[in-house]
Motif scaffolding. Sequence first.
Motif, PDB file in Angstrom:
ATOM      1  N   ASN A 290       0.851  -1.190   0.000  1.00 57.17           N
ATOM      2  CA  ASN A 290       0.000   0.000   0.000  1.00 57.17           C
ATOM      3  C   ASN A 290       0.892   1.248   0.000  1.00 57.17           C
ATOM      4  O   ASN A 290       1.483   1.583   1.008  1.00 57.17           O
ATOM      5  CB  ASN A 290      -0.915   0.010   1.214  1.00 57.17           C
ATOM      6  N   PRO A 291       0.985   1.931  -1.156  1.00 58.64           N
ATOM      7  CA  PRO A 291       0.342   1.609  -2.445  1.00 58.64           C
ATOM      8  C   PRO A 291       1.075   0.474  -3.167  1.00 58.64           C
ATOM      9  O   PRO A 291       2.212   0.149  -2.827  1.00 58.64           O
ATOM     10  CB  PRO A 291       0.473   2.921  -3.216  1.00 58.64           C
ATOM     11  N   SER A 292       0.412  -0.099  -4.161  1.00 66.42           N
ATOM     12  CA  SER A 292       1.055  -1.125  -4.983  1.00 66.42           C
ATOM     13  C   SER A 292       2.228  -0.499  -5.733  1.00 66.42           C
ATOM     14  O   SER A 292       2.240   0.701  -6.017  1.00 66.42           O
ATOM     15  CB  SER A 292       0.054  -1.728  -5.962  1.00 66.42           C
ATOM     16  N   THR A 294       4.888   0.119  -8.733  1.00 67.22           N
ATOM     17  CA  THR A 294       5.204   0.070 -10.165  1.00 67.22           C
ATOM     18  C   THR A 294       6.497  -0.725 -10.342  1.00 67.22           C
ATOM     19  O   THR A 294       7.443  -0.571  -9.566  1.00 67.22           O
ATOM     20  CB  THR A 294       5.373   1.493 -10.722  1.00 67.22           C
ATOM     21  N   ARG A 336       1.710   0.925 -11.508  1.00 60.45           N
ATOM     22  CA  ARG A 336       0.787   0.784 -10.378  1.00 60.45           C
ATOM     23  C   ARG A 336       0.736   2.110  -9.605  1.00 60.45           C
ATOM     24  O   ARG A 336       1.261   3.124 -10.047  1.00 60.45           O
ATOM     25  CB  ARG A 336       1.219  -0.396  -9.490  1.00 60.45           C
ATOM     26  N   LYS A 337       0.145   2.068  -8.447  1.00 59.64           N
ATOM     27  CA  LYS A 337      -0.165   3.310  -7.728  1.00 59.64           C
ATOM     28  C   LYS A 337       1.053   4.077  -7.218  1.00 59.64           C
ATOM     29  O   LYS A 337       0.979   5.289  -7.013  1.00 59.64           O
ATOM     30  CB  LYS A 337      -1.101   2.997  -6.550  1.00 59.64           C
ATOM     31  N   SER A 338       2.178   3.415  -7.020  1.00 60.27           N
ATOM     32  CA  SER A 338       3.335   4.083  -6.394  1.00 60.27           C
ATOM     33  C   SER A 338       3.970   5.167  -7.271  1.00 60.27           C
ATOM     34  O   SER A 338       4.799   5.939  -6.794  1.00 60.27           O
ATOM     35  CB  SER A 338       4.400   3.055  -6.014  1.00 60.27           C
ATOM     36  N   LYS A 340       1.747   6.802  -9.837  1.00 63.97           N
ATOM     37  CA  LYS A 340       0.653   7.455 -10.572  1.00 63.97           C
ATOM     38  C   LYS A 340       0.166   8.693  -9.823  1.00 63.97           C
ATOM     39  O   LYS A 340      -0.586   8.602  -8.863  1.00 63.97           O
ATOM     40  CB  LYS A 340      -0.494   6.467 -10.798  1.00 63.97           C
TER      41      LYS A 340
END
Length: 342
Positions: A290-292, A294, A336-338, A340
């Motif tokens: 958390n976060p996922s 990249t 992924r979220k890391s 974005k």
Amino acid sequence: MKQPKRVTIYDIAKKLNLNPSSVSRALNNSANVSTTTKQLILKTAEEMNYKVNSVAASLRTGNNQTIGVIVPHINQNFFANVIAGIEEVTYEMGYNLVICQSHESAAREVQCVNTLTNQHVSCIIISVSADFEDPGHLESIRKQGIPLIQFDRVADELDTMKVLNDNESAAMEAVCHMIKEGYKRIALLEGPQNLNIFRQRKAGYLAALKKYDLPIIPELIVENAWTKELGATATRKLLNLSEPPDAIFASTSDFAALGALEVATEMNIQVPKQLGICGYSNESFTEITNPSITTIDQHSILMGKTIAQLYFSELKSDVSNHKNQIVTLKPELIIRKSTKRH
């Protein structure tokens, strides 16, 4: 506890009062032994729990259907998947695998090579250790007439079959992605520069900065930060700079990226808003952090299958003095979220 003695053809011959050569012929289904005698020998062999000595058999026939694989670690997703890909193909071809770990030690790597050559394996597949320097033990494999396939981490100077990833373009794509997300001070966690893969990933990082006219800042490049612990140490140092980075490209591994993420969380730095993080290898945990995270997928199972298929295609080839094949696969950036922000 004393180990029971392995049953040999001589034990069977003694029990049946036969010549050992007759027992050997029967076990090898030779037509030079009568059906009655052959059945008796096979029945006795089963009762005595006789097992074929595959190494001895291979020395007699010159055909050992065993392939040796040497990797730094088997408990990393990348190497485990490569081995799985190799095994999928070799199983279909009736071959077995013997797997050795170097644990990133050149000395252990030499021991692994010696063990496999002493077992007369038909091929050795290797990804070299972190402190690899002298390719002498790899040269010895070729001198003994054993096919050698290098993958991922390789000795560039050795003319062998190789299966590689396009690390430079993958790294460049990852850093370009972060720049497009608005990150300007991107740090690099790099691995040992004696290894081809880490030199290539650094080259991709530098190429991306050049493409977008961003300066190369030496204090944002950290050497040998490639484990979770070293990644965490490097990240703590970077984030305590007077001008800290706003993104970290852990070109060494997802484990280093995980270390970076844990330090950022500990320091109450928001990812990806304040700090972008990208790893390398697509370890399974990168989806559930958390976060996922990249990362870059190296298509490791495909790499394993490609390695095995390369060996069997060479085995079938009747062309002498041909050039050793080098196959290069294209990795995939998984956003992924890391990283974005938008």
